[in-house]
Structures are given as C-alpha cells and as structure tokens.
Write a protein that holds these residues in place. Structure first.
Motif, PDB file in Angstrom:
ATOM      1  N   ASP A 173       0.707  -1.393  -0.011  1.00 22.16           N
ATOM      2  CA  ASP A 173       0.023   0.113  -0.048  1.00 22.16           C
ATOM      3  C   ASP A 173       0.833   1.278   0.011  1.00 22.16           C
ATOM      4  O   ASP A 173       0.510   2.255  -0.694  1.00 22.16           O
ATOM      5  N   LEU A 174       2.019   1.308   0.917  1.00 18.85           N
ATOM      6  CA  LEU A 174       2.734   2.451   0.877  1.00 18.85           C
ATOM      7  C   LEU A 174       3.486   2.708  -0.341  1.00 18.85           C
ATOM      8  O   LEU A 174       3.709   3.966  -1.024  1.00 18.85           O
ATOM      9  N   LEU A 175       3.837   1.705  -1.170  1.00 16.78           N
ATOM     10  CA  LEU A 175       4.596   1.709  -2.601  1.00 16.78           C
ATOM     11  C   LEU A 175       3.504   2.230  -3.575  1.00 16.78           C
ATOM     12  O   LEU A 175       3.842   3.269  -4.295  1.00 16.78           O
ATOM     13  N   VAL A 176       2.258   1.651  -3.347  1.00 11.86           N
ATOM     14  CA  VAL A 176       1.238   2.220  -4.359  1.00 11.86           C
ATOM     15  C   VAL A 176       1.016   3.626  -4.140  1.00 11.86           C
ATOM     16  O   VAL A 176       0.751   4.498  -5.132  1.00 11.86           O
ATOM     17  N   ALA A 177       0.859   4.207  -2.906  1.00 13.03           N
ATOM     18  CA  ALA A 177       0.694   5.545  -2.616  1.00 13.03           C
ATOM     19  C   ALA A 177       2.000   6.313  -3.228  1.00 13.03           C
ATOM     20  O   ALA A 177       1.530   7.478  -3.845  1.00 13.03           O
ATOM     21  N   ARG A 178       2.994   5.833  -2.935  1.00  9.96           N
ATOM     22  CA  ARG A 178       4.217   6.588  -3.504  1.00  9.96           C
ATOM     23  C   ARG A 178       4.193   6.887  -4.874  1.00  9.96           C
ATOM     24  O   ARG A 178       4.405   7.794  -5.552  1.00  9.96           O
ATOM     25  N   LEU A 179       3.975   5.708  -5.506  1.00 14.68           N
ATOM     26  CA  LEU A 179       3.800   5.797  -7.247  1.00 14.68           C
ATOM     27  C   LEU A 179       2.892   6.804  -7.513  1.00 14.68           C
ATOM     28  O   LEU A 179       2.876   7.327  -8.377  1.00 14.68           O
ATOM     29  N   GLY A 180       1.558   6.812  -6.706  1.00 18.69           N
ATOM     30  CA  GLY A 180       0.755   7.771  -7.249  1.00 18.69           C
ATOM     31  C   GLY A 180       0.940   9.044  -6.797  1.00 18.69           C
ATOM     32  O   GLY A 180       0.605  10.017  -7.746  1.00 18.69           O
ATOM     33  N   SER A 181       2.107   9.290  -6.035  1.00 14.16           N
ATOM     34  CA  SER A 181       2.360  11.070  -5.902  1.00 14.16           C
ATOM     35  C   SER A 181       3.344  11.203  -7.111  1.00 14.16           C
ATOM     36  O   SER A 181       3.534  12.361  -7.322  1.00 14.16           O
ATOM     37  N   LEU A 182       4.113  10.168  -7.425  1.00 15.32           N
ATOM     38  CA  LEU A 182       4.899  10.293  -8.876  1.00 15.32           C
ATOM     39  C   LEU A 182       4.253  10.526  -9.882  1.00 15.32           C
ATOM     40  O   LEU A 182       4.742  11.270 -11.153  1.00 15.32           O
ATOM     41  N   ASN A 183       3.149   9.583 -10.172  1.00 15.73           N
ATOM     42  CA  ASN A 183       2.469   9.475 -11.396  1.00 15.73           C
ATOM     43  C   ASN A 183       1.196   9.583 -11.266  1.00 15.73           C
ATOM     44  O   ASN A 183       0.494   8.178 -10.811  1.00 15.73           O
ATOM     45  N   GLN A 184       0.290  10.236 -11.374  1.00 15.79           N
ATOM     46  CA  GLN A 184      -1.153  10.179 -11.038  1.00 15.79           C
ATOM     47  C   GLN A 184      -2.076   9.531 -12.149  1.00 15.79           C
ATOM     48  O   GLN A 184      -3.214   9.195 -11.957  1.00 15.79           O
ATOM     49  N   ARG A 185      -1.246   9.631 -13.358  1.00 15.57           N
ATOM     50  CA  ARG A 185      -2.262   9.044 -14.514  1.00 15.57           C
ATOM     51  C   ARG A 185      -2.149   7.802 -14.788  1.00 15.57           C
ATOM     52  O   ARG A 185      -3.104   7.146 -15.555  1.00 15.57           O
ATOM     53  N   ALA A 186      -1.094   7.078 -14.484  1.00 18.79           N
ATOM     54  CA  ALA A 186      -0.843   5.861 -14.914  1.00 18.79           C
ATOM     55  C   ALA A 186      -1.525   4.648 -14.076  1.00 18.79           C
ATOM     56  O   ALA A 186      -1.208   4.589 -12.779  1.00 18.79           O
ATOM     57  N   PRO A 187      -2.280   3.804 -14.773  1.00 21.24           N
ATOM     58  CA  PRO A 187      -2.870   2.720 -13.878  1.00 21.24           C
ATOM     59  C   PRO A 187      -1.927   1.664 -13.122  1.00 21.24           C
ATOM     60  O   PRO A 187      -0.796   1.678 -13.920  1.00 21.24           O
ATOM     61  N   VAL A 188      -2.180   1.335 -12.047  1.00 16.03           N
ATOM     62  CA  VAL A 188      -1.117   0.446 -11.554  1.00 16.03           C
ATOM     63  C   VAL A 188      -1.838  -1.121 -11.414  1.00 16.03           C
ATOM     64  O   VAL A 188      -2.839  -1.293 -10.953  1.00 16.03           O
ATOM     65  N   ALA A 189      -0.805  -1.929 -11.841  1.00 19.20           N
ATOM     66  CA  ALA A 189      -1.436  -3.432 -11.523  1.00 19.20           C
ATOM     67  C   ALA A 189      -0.220  -4.194 -11.421  1.00 19.20           C
ATOM     68  O   ALA A 189       0.904  -3.674 -11.030  1.00 19.20           O
ATOM     69  N   LEU A 190      -0.463  -5.550 -11.058  1.00 16.65           N
ATOM     70  CA  LEU A 190       0.751  -6.259 -10.497  1.00 16.65           C
ATOM     71  C   LEU A 190       1.073  -7.561 -11.562  1.00 16.65           C
ATOM     72  O   LEU A 190       0.260  -7.728 -12.538  1.00 16.65           O
ATOM     73  N   ALA A 191       2.263  -7.789 -11.318  1.00 20.49           N
ATOM     74  CA  ALA A 191       2.962  -8.855 -12.150  1.00 20.49           C
ATOM     75  C   ALA A 191       3.376 -10.038 -11.242  1.00 20.49           C
ATOM     76  O   ALA A 191       4.498  -9.609 -10.462  1.00 20.49           O
ATOM     77  N   HIS A 192       3.193 -11.166 -11.233  1.00 16.93           N
ATOM     78  CA  HIS A 192       3.886 -12.331 -10.476  1.00 16.93           C
ATOM     79  C   HIS A 192       4.775 -13.056 -11.371  1.00 16.93           C
ATOM     80  O   HIS A 192       4.129 -13.649 -12.358  1.00 16.93           O
ATOM     81  N   PHE A 193       5.690 -12.831 -11.104  1.00 15.95           N
ATOM     82  CA  PHE A 193       6.961 -13.593 -12.087  1.00 15.95           C
ATOM     83  C   PHE A 193       6.481 -13.399 -13.606  1.00 15.95           C
ATOM     84  O   PHE A 193       6.412 -14.422 -14.347  1.00 15.95           O
ATOM     85  N   GLY A 194       6.251 -12.239 -13.944  1.00 14.81           N
ATOM     86  CA  GLY A 194       6.086 -11.777 -15.233  1.00 14.81           C
ATOM     87  C   GLY A 194       4.574 -11.779 -15.725  1.00 14.81           C
ATOM     88  O   GLY A 194       4.032 -11.387 -16.562  1.00 14.81           O
ATOM     89  N   GLU A 195       3.601 -12.681 -14.760  1.00 11.94           N
ATOM     90  CA  GLU A 195       2.411 -13.011 -15.325  1.00 11.94           C
ATOM     91  C   GLU A 195       1.428 -11.752 -15.264  1.00 11.94           C
ATOM     92  O   GLU A 195       1.140 -11.392 -13.869  1.00 11.94           O
TER      93      GLU A 195
END
Ligand code: GTP
Length: 347
Positions: A173-195
């Motif tokens: 959650d902290l990382l997502v919040a930090r990324l949101g402060s650096l870039n508000q327009r890019a959607p965030v998704a997860l990748a598990h071993f590239g998947e």
C-alpha cells in the motif's frame, strides 16, 4: 494516436532487477497470437540477458544492444529499428509489434523521443506505451535513492508492481501511494513472475505526446543526459569451472560486506560437476543460484558474471571469485582466505 500502418512499439522500463526480463520471458513463451520483435538493451556490457531469454518458435526475433539505450546507443536503436522495418518490408521477417527492454538505468524519455524526432523511425513505428516495472521489495528504496527510478515511474503510461509475493500488504500500500504521488495518471497493476494480462500492456494506445509535452514542454528538444556517476558495472568471464562450495561461500561473504551497494548482479555460470548452466540472480542481499539448460557439447563453456553497484571494489571481487575456480593456485587460495578474512588479515 498511432497512425494506421505504423508498427506499435512498447517500451519496457524499470530499475535494475525490477523483473523486465521475467516479463519478457512470460510474453515470449505465452500463446497470444502476436508476432513480436524484441530489442534488448544491456547496461553491463555482457550478453547475460540474451542467455536468460527463452524464445518460443521462429516468429520472434531478439536483437541485442550493449550500452545505455537512452544515451550512447540511441543511434543503435535507430539503426536496429530501421533494419527491422526494411526486413519486414522485404518480406524476410514477419512481426506485428516491437518490444524494447531498456536497461535498469535508462531514462525512458530520450527513448520515447526517438519515436518523434528520428525521421526513419517516425515513418514506420508508433510508440504505443511505456510500461514501468517496480519491484515491491526494493522499489521504495530505489525511488528514494535513484533519480532514474523516479524518472521511470514518472514517465510510465502503466505501472506494474512485481515481487508482491515478497512483501506484506502494508508495504505494498505504501509503495502504491508513493507511485501515485509520482505519477497520477498511470494505472497500477501487479505482475507475478511476469504474469499479467497482456491486453493491459500491448496495443493500449496509451502514450500521448500532448500529455508529455504538457508536463515537459522541452520533451522534443535535444537533451543532455547524465547517469548517477558512482554506479558502475564490471563483467567477469572465466573459461575454467567454478567450485560450487567455494563460490557460494565467496558470494555470501561479498554480499555480507557489500550487499547494500550491490544494486544488481547476474550471470550464467559453469560449475564443476554440473552439465547444466547455473544462473545467478541477485539484488542486494537477495541471491539465487538456479539450474538452467545443459551446455551443448559443441559449445565452449564460459561463465559470465555482471556486477552493477555503487563504488564496488572491482579488484577485490575479481580476486575472490578467481580463487573460486576449480584448481585455483595455492597463491590465489591464500589471497582468497585473506580477502575473506579467514586468515585474520585485513580486506
Ligand atoms: N519473488 C519474485 N521474484 C521475481 C518476480 N519477478 C521477477 N523476479 C525475480 O527477480 C530477479 C530479477 O528479474 P529480471 O527479470 O532479471 O529483472 P530485470 O528487470 O530484467 O533486471 P535488469 O535487466 O538487470 O535490470 C530474478 O531473479 C527474477 O526471477 C516476482 O514476481 N516474484
């Protein structure tokens, strides 16, 4: 908006060890119906990533470029794209999209700029999206410490967080919040071993020149580009096999001592007693040695190791690792023991 007829290009970026090659391997080995040409760029000056890529079938082609794509080898990128376009037009190569994996130290802005200012490129290719991978475990520290990591996150059209399996939900959650402060327009998704769902990263028409210029009006002007000076890489190549126990011990000792400065290390190794290649992967104190495919009988076996770090003592790494080779001389054994502190000598 990509014009019809131009070949879409996806730029994969993300700091050292974020999981770009892992994602590329997922894409290259998954049935998705796309024919992809890959341009792979390495910082360390050795073709380790080429050895780590798993290609499926003949419909894909991987080109390598050494050096940093965002500065010295931009000409290389322009040349490779030109060659790809020419081979496609001549009918000798069929592909419908291009993926460019940049080095972990690359600023994606000059790479993106290529698709707007280089006439040979503009005519054939259209930048579809910049995808930035962020390591859930090391990402926060990388964003704090390295301008390149912030540039990559800030420039992304999509952010993909990797290695979520290694952290707890609060850290995520902290990382997502930090990324949101650096870039508000890019959607965030997860990748598990590239998947990750490929429909969310390929053919998404997400790069917008107008939006980038609104943030940086000088985006299309020639740019002076600098990397953090104290980050350096070196490559170790050896024809003789390593002794497994000694190598594990030596790597453990080097990591104990220098782990915080060892931003990235990786390699393909020849170990005595193994017919398989051994792949070394490491970031700071997280290290793994894994069996990979067997050496072919007709190839010369060579270990290649790349270290990227902040002010690492290259000579000491070379001495210690040299002494891990099978049949190391008595002199290098003494050096090894001294450097590793086994004789109580200074390091
Ligand atoms: N636990 C875990 N490890 C991962 C995941 N994704 C990648 N890795 C590991 O992270 C390490 C680095 O992955 P790479 O794909 O080589 O990273 P990279 O971004 O290509 O690295 P550079 O090209 O050196 O910048 C490898 O050991 C991967 O197996 C993940 O989702 N979870």
């Amino acid at each position: 908006m990509p014009s019809p007829g131009r070949i879409p290009v996806t730029v994969l970026t993300g700091f050292l060890g974020a999981g770009k090659t892992t994602l590329l391997n997922y894409i290259l080995t998954t049935e998705h119906g796309h024919r992809i040409a890959v341009i792979e760029n390495e910082f360390g000056g050795a073709d380790v990533d080429g050895a780590l890529l798993r290609q499926r079938g003949e419909e894909q082609v991987v080109l390598m470029s050494n050096g940093c794509i965002c500065c010295t080898v931009r000409e290389d990128l322009v040349r490779m794209l030109g060659e790809l376009a020419a081979r496609r037009e001549a009918g000798s190569l069929a592909f419908d999209r291009v993926l460019i994996e940049t080095t972990g130290m690359a600023d994606p802005a000059p790479v993106a700029q290529t698709f707007f200012v280089e006439p040979e490129v503009v005519g054939h290719f259209a930048l579809d999206a910049v995808i930035t991978l962020v390591d859930a475990m090391h990402g926060m520290q990388q964003l704090d410490r390295h301008r390149e990591a912030r540039q990559q996150a800030g420039f992304a059209d999509r952010l993909l967080i990797t290695k979520v399996d290694l952290v707890d939900p609060v850290a995520l959650d902290l990382l997502v919040a930090r990324l949101g402060s650096l870039n508000q327009r890019a959607p965030v998704a997860l990748a598990h071993f590239g998947e990750t769902p490929l429909a969310e990263i390929l053919d998404i028409d997400a790069f917008s020149l107008a939006r980038v210029e609104a943030i940086d009006p000088a985006f299309l002007l020639p740019q002076q580009h600098h990397h953090t000076d104290d980050i350096r890489s070196f490559v170790i190549r050896e024809r003789r096999p390593y002794d497994m126990d000694r190598l594990r011990f030596a790597l453990g000792g080097l990591i104990d001592r220098y782990g915080s400065r060892m931003l990235r290390y990786k390699g393909v190794l020849q170990l005595a007693g193994f017919d398989e290649r051994i792949v070394l992967q490491g970031l700071h104190t997280l290290m793994a040695l894994n069996l990979a495919e067997a050496w072919r009988t007709d190839e010369a076996r060579e270990s290649i190791l790349v270290f990227i770090g902040e002010t690492l003592p290259e000579a000491e790494f070379r001495r210690v690792l040299h002494a891990c080779l099978l049949g190391a001389s008595e002199r290098s054994e003494t050096t090894f023991a001294r450097v590793m502190g086994l004789l109580g000598g200074s390091s």
